[in-house]
Design a protein around this motif. Structure first.
Motif, short mmCIF file in Angstrom:
data_model
loop_
_atom_site.label_atom_id
_atom_site.label_comp_id
_atom_site.label_asym_id
_atom_site.label_seq_id
_atom_site.Cartn_x
_atom_site.Cartn_y
_atom_site.Cartn_z
N GLN A 31 0.82 -1.20 0.00
CA GLN A 31 0.00 0.00 0.00
C GLN A 31 0.86 1.26 0.00
N LEU A 32 1.94 1.24 0.77
CA LEU A 32 2.86 2.39 0.77
C LEU A 32 3.53 2.58 -0.59
N LEU A 33 3.95 1.49 -1.21
CA LEU A 33 4.57 1.61 -2.55
C LEU A 33 3.57 2.12 -3.58
N SER A 34 2.32 1.68 -3.45
CA SER A 34 1.30 2.17 -4.38
C SER A 34 1.08 3.67 -4.21
N GLY A 35 1.05 4.15 -2.97
CA GLY A 35 0.92 5.59 -2.76
C GLY A 35 2.08 6.37 -3.34
N LEU A 36 3.31 5.80 -3.20
CA LEU A 36 4.48 6.46 -3.77
C LEU A 36 4.39 6.54 -5.30
N VAL A 37 3.97 5.45 -5.91
CA VAL A 37 3.80 5.48 -7.38
C VAL A 37 2.72 6.48 -7.77
N GLY A 38 1.67 6.61 -6.94
CA GLY A 38 0.64 7.59 -7.23
C GLY A 38 1.18 9.01 -7.22
N LEU A 39 2.11 9.29 -6.26
CA LEU A 39 2.73 10.61 -6.25
C LEU A 39 3.53 10.86 -7.54
N LEU A 40 4.19 9.81 -8.02
CA LEU A 40 4.95 9.96 -9.27
C LEU A 40 4.04 10.11 -10.48
N LEU A 41 2.83 9.57 -10.39
CA LEU A 41 1.92 9.61 -11.53
C LEU A 41 1.34 11.00 -11.76
N LEU A 42 1.18 11.78 -10.71
CA LEU A 42 0.53 13.09 -10.85
C LEU A 42 1.26 14.02 -11.83
N PRO A 43 2.58 14.23 -11.67
CA PRO A 43 3.24 15.12 -12.65
C PRO A 43 3.24 14.56 -14.06
N VAL A 44 3.29 13.23 -14.20
CA VAL A 44 3.26 12.65 -15.55
C VAL A 44 1.91 12.90 -16.22
N LEU A 45 0.82 12.73 -15.44
CA LEU A 45 -0.49 13.01 -16.01
C LEU A 45 -0.66 14.48 -16.38
N LEU A 46 -0.14 15.37 -15.51
CA LEU A 46 -0.22 16.79 -15.82
C LEU A 46 0.56 17.12 -17.10
N ALA A 47 1.76 16.54 -17.23
CA ALA A 47 2.55 16.77 -18.44
C ALA A 47 1.84 16.24 -19.68
N ALA A 48 1.18 15.09 -19.55
CA ALA A 48 0.46 14.52 -20.69
C ALA A 48 -0.68 15.43 -21.13
N VAL A 49 -1.41 15.98 -20.16
CA VAL A 49 -2.52 16.87 -20.50
C VAL A 49 -2.01 18.13 -21.20
N LEU A 50 -0.96 18.74 -20.64
CA LEU A 50 -0.42 19.97 -21.24
C LEU A 50 0.15 19.71 -22.62
N GLU A 51 0.83 18.59 -22.78
CA GLU A 51 1.43 18.30 -24.08
C GLU A 51 0.37 18.00 -25.13
N ALA A 52 -0.69 17.31 -24.73
CA ALA A 52 -1.78 17.05 -25.68
C ALA A 52 -2.45 18.34 -26.11
N LEU A 53 -2.68 19.26 -25.16
CA LEU A 53 -3.27 20.55 -25.54
C LEU A 53 -2.35 21.33 -26.46
N GLY A 54 -1.06 21.30 -26.17
CA GLY A 54 -0.11 21.98 -27.04
C GLY A 54 -0.05 21.38 -28.43
N THR A 55 -0.19 20.05 -28.50
CA THR A 55 -0.17 19.40 -29.81
C THR A 55 -1.38 19.80 -30.63
N PHE A 56 -2.56 19.84 -30.01
CA PHE A 56 -3.75 20.28 -30.72
C PHE A 56 -3.62 21.73 -31.17
N ARG A 57 -3.03 22.56 -30.36
CA ARG A 57 -2.88 23.96 -30.71
C ARG A 57 -1.93 24.13 -31.88
N THR A 58 -0.79 23.46 -31.84
CA THR A 58 0.18 23.61 -32.93
C THR A 58 -0.29 22.89 -34.19
#
Length: 630
Positions: free
Chosen positions: A327-354
């Motif tokens: 459970q602790l390892l899963s929470g740690l991976v969840g913390l790592l997932l947040l910035p990756v998801l944010l980067a994916a959203v921003l990059e997808a929006l940038g791709t649509f814009r360009t």
């Protein structure tokens, strides 16, 4: 012909009319241009003579088709007023070109000239293209009402520097020549072919236009060029080169077709995709480990792992130590997932814009044309390149340039940046390009980009747009000497625009002119109706060797032509159903109807006879004594 202007285009145009078409010219220039005029006329004459293979000089020495250089009449006037136009002889002139740098001056003078001579052919230089269309319609209507003849030759043609220079710049970048003829969206050029060797077959191209000069057998005298020879002359002309007509085309690779939607794989970068794949692998590994440690069903283990991953409050109190660690390892991976998801959203929006804005040069692109500058000239050049299906990568420093909207619409890759900065041309993949077209508004920028491109790839074909003719000549000679195996062309806009203005002054049917040694071939689009030499005759019967030759049939329906069913059926026999445009491979047995419009090549005298115009009083060129080729 009367030419009115206040810059180098007027002098270029006057030289083109004299040297190519052999017309008498009256030049109207401001009084302050007296000293500059002599220098500009000298440069224009010299460059035009070189461009036309010294047509004027050779013919003047022969006493043939050309007008003497000193036959030009000059009228000095601050503005093209009614008095100045009257002194220039507009009331008796065949055509008037108004090429001042100010649109209002050209429009005011055109209205005055139309009133003085309703039958005058007018050619205007206007930068505002939409206004030019309205002015053209207005002046044509005024001429038709004044002469009571809607089909007269009092045409009005509005041109701009960008529209007239773009085809020549494109042809120079693709084929290495700026002397082209444009018709129905096609660019045509004349190519010299050497005599075929034993066992070789000569390439006729679209048509054989001329036989080049050759030493004459026993007499030892040179046989002059033979324009528009018949098939028998071509077969019997052993040891003589030919001039054939070819279409300017690009044979290199093309860009992949533009897609309407953005592919899913292009939404995220490769690094981000690997990051997402790694996190998914971690989640799967944690779910498998939980199922093994606790013995629960894999689906339940996966569900609990996701709850732990998203930090949903479900503590593993009273459970095994292994479950708590996972459970602790899963929470740690969840913390790592947040910035990756944010980067994916921003990059997808940038791709649509360009994707809706500008494209980047695709990987592996080669054989393309690098176009520097998306201003007035660059935009027109870009449009012509894409019409020819030529891959282009544009470089522009101004993010608000007028041509960026065109590049976005055509889905053309664009690199935003200053070409003088390191890495910009590399981003446009200059090292794998077919040619460099530098058409920015700065001469120094164009020259610097050309020199840098030469350092990256010495054999690159380079085309420069330079304003000053002397500077352009010096740059051309220096680059040619430094890189003798590479193709380099430096041209001013007035140099490239003058032929189109001159052709318009000769009439709307004139498409252009191509020099053949000391002679000149004209290309024209002519309606068959009203010409007994063409109407009702087959293509073979309509051909007159040394005078004119039908090259193509224009099958486009326009102006109310070709409405008769019989005529339409005749076109079906030649071109096949559903096909439009120019038909080049016309059978000799095809009968020309009155509703047809044909493209033909002709000599000056032949075209004058065909159109019913009185040719200039000159010695026929066929009776001149042959001389060595210049």
């Amino acid at each position: 012909m009367v030419v009115c202007g206040d810059d180098g285009l007027a002098h270029r145009l006057a030289a083109e009319l004299r040297g190519v078409y052999g017309e008498q010219v009256t030049l109207v220039v401001p009084p302050s241009e007296r000293g500059a005029r002599q220098r500009a006329v000298g440069r224009a004459r010299a460059t035009t003579a070189a461009l036309l293979d010294r047509v004027s000089a050779a013919v003047n020495r022969a006493g043939g088709n050309g007008e003497p250089a000193d036959g030009e009449r000059v009228v000095e006037a601050a503005e093209p007023t009614e008095a100045a136009l009257g002194e220039a002889g507009v009331a008796r002139a065949a055509a008037l070109a108004l090429v001042y740098d100010d649109d209002e001056t050209n429009i005011r003078a055109a209205l005055t000239a139309r009133r003085l001579n309703p039958r005058l052919r007018l050619v205007l230089r206007l930068y505002n293209r939409r206004l030019g269309q309205h002015i053209e319609e207005l002046l044509d209507q005024a001429a038709a009402l004044a002469t009571r003849d809607a089909h007269g030759d009092a045409s009005t043609t509005v041109l701009s520097d960008a529209d007239t220079a773009a085809p020549a710049l494109v042809a120079t970048a693709v084929a290495g020549t700026s002397k082209v003829v444009q018709t129905d969206g096609l660019l045509l050029r004349a190519v010299e072919r050497q005599p075929p060797g034993p066992g070789q077959v000569a390439d006729p191209g679209l048509a054989t236009l001329a036989l080049l000069s050759a030493e004459g057998g026993e007499s030892g005298e040179e046989q002059g060029p033979r324009l528009l020879p018949d098939a028998a002359e071509v077969r019997n002309a052993t040891g003589r080169g030919t001039v054939v007509l070819q279409q300017v085309a690009y044979a290199g690779p093309s860009l992949p077709p533009a897609r309407g939607a953005v592919p899913f794989a292009s939404l995220f970068s490769r690094r981000l995709r690997w990051s997402l794949a790694g996190l998914v692998g971690c989640v799967v590994a944690l779910a498998v480990a939980l199922s093994v440690v606790t013995g629960m069903h894999p689906l339940t283990a996966g569900y609990l792992t996701l709850l732990d991953l998203f930090a949903i409050d479900d503590p593993a109190i009273g459970q095994s130590v292994g479950r708590k660690i996972l459970q602790l390892l899963s929470g740690l991976v969840g913390l790592l997932l947040l910035p990756v998801l944010l980067a994916a959203v921003l990059e997808a929006l940038g791709t649509f814009r360009t994707a809706s804005a500008l494209r980047r040069p695709p990987r592996g692109l080669s054989g393309h044309v690098v176009l520097l500058g998306l201003g007035k000239i660059g935009t027109r050049v870009l449009t012509r390149l894409r019409e020819l299906q030529i891959p282009v990568v544009c470089v522009e420093a101004d993010p608000e340039a007028r041509g960026l909207a065109t590049a976005r619409r055509l889905r053309v890759p664009v690199v935003l940046g200053d070409v003088t900065q390191e890495g910009v041309l590399e981003a446009a993949k200059i090292h794998r390009a077919h040619a460099l077209l530098s058409v920015t508004s700065s001469d120094t920028t164009n020259l610097e980009a050309a020199l840098y491109a030469r350092s990256v790839r010495p054999d690159l074909r380079v085309v420069l747009r330079l304003y000053d003719d002397d500077f352009a000549t010096a740059v051309y000679r220096t680059l040619r000497a430094a890189h003798p195996r590479a193709s380099t062309r430096s041209r001013s806009v007035s140099h490239l625009a003058a032929p189109a203005f001159a052709a318009a002054m000769m009439g709307r049917q004139i498409l252009g002119a191509i020099p053949v040694e000391r002679r000149v071939l004209l290309f024209a689009a002519v309606d068959v109706a009203g010409h007994p030499q063409l109407e009702g005759k087959t293509v073979a019967q309509a051909f007159r060797a040394g005078a004119w030759r039908v090259l193509a049939l224009d099958t486009a329906v326009s102006g109310g032509r070709r409405e008769e069913p019989a005529a339409e059926e005749a076109y079906e026999d030649v071109r096949g159903p559903g096909v439009s445009g120019l038909v080049w491979d016309l059978p000799d047995t095809y009968v020309l109807h009155g509703t047809d419009r044909v493209v033909l090549a002709a000599t000056r005298r032949g075209l004058a006879e065909l159109l019913g115009r009185r040719p200039p009083d000159r010695t026929p060129p066929a009776t001149t004594t042959p001389r060595p080729r210049p």
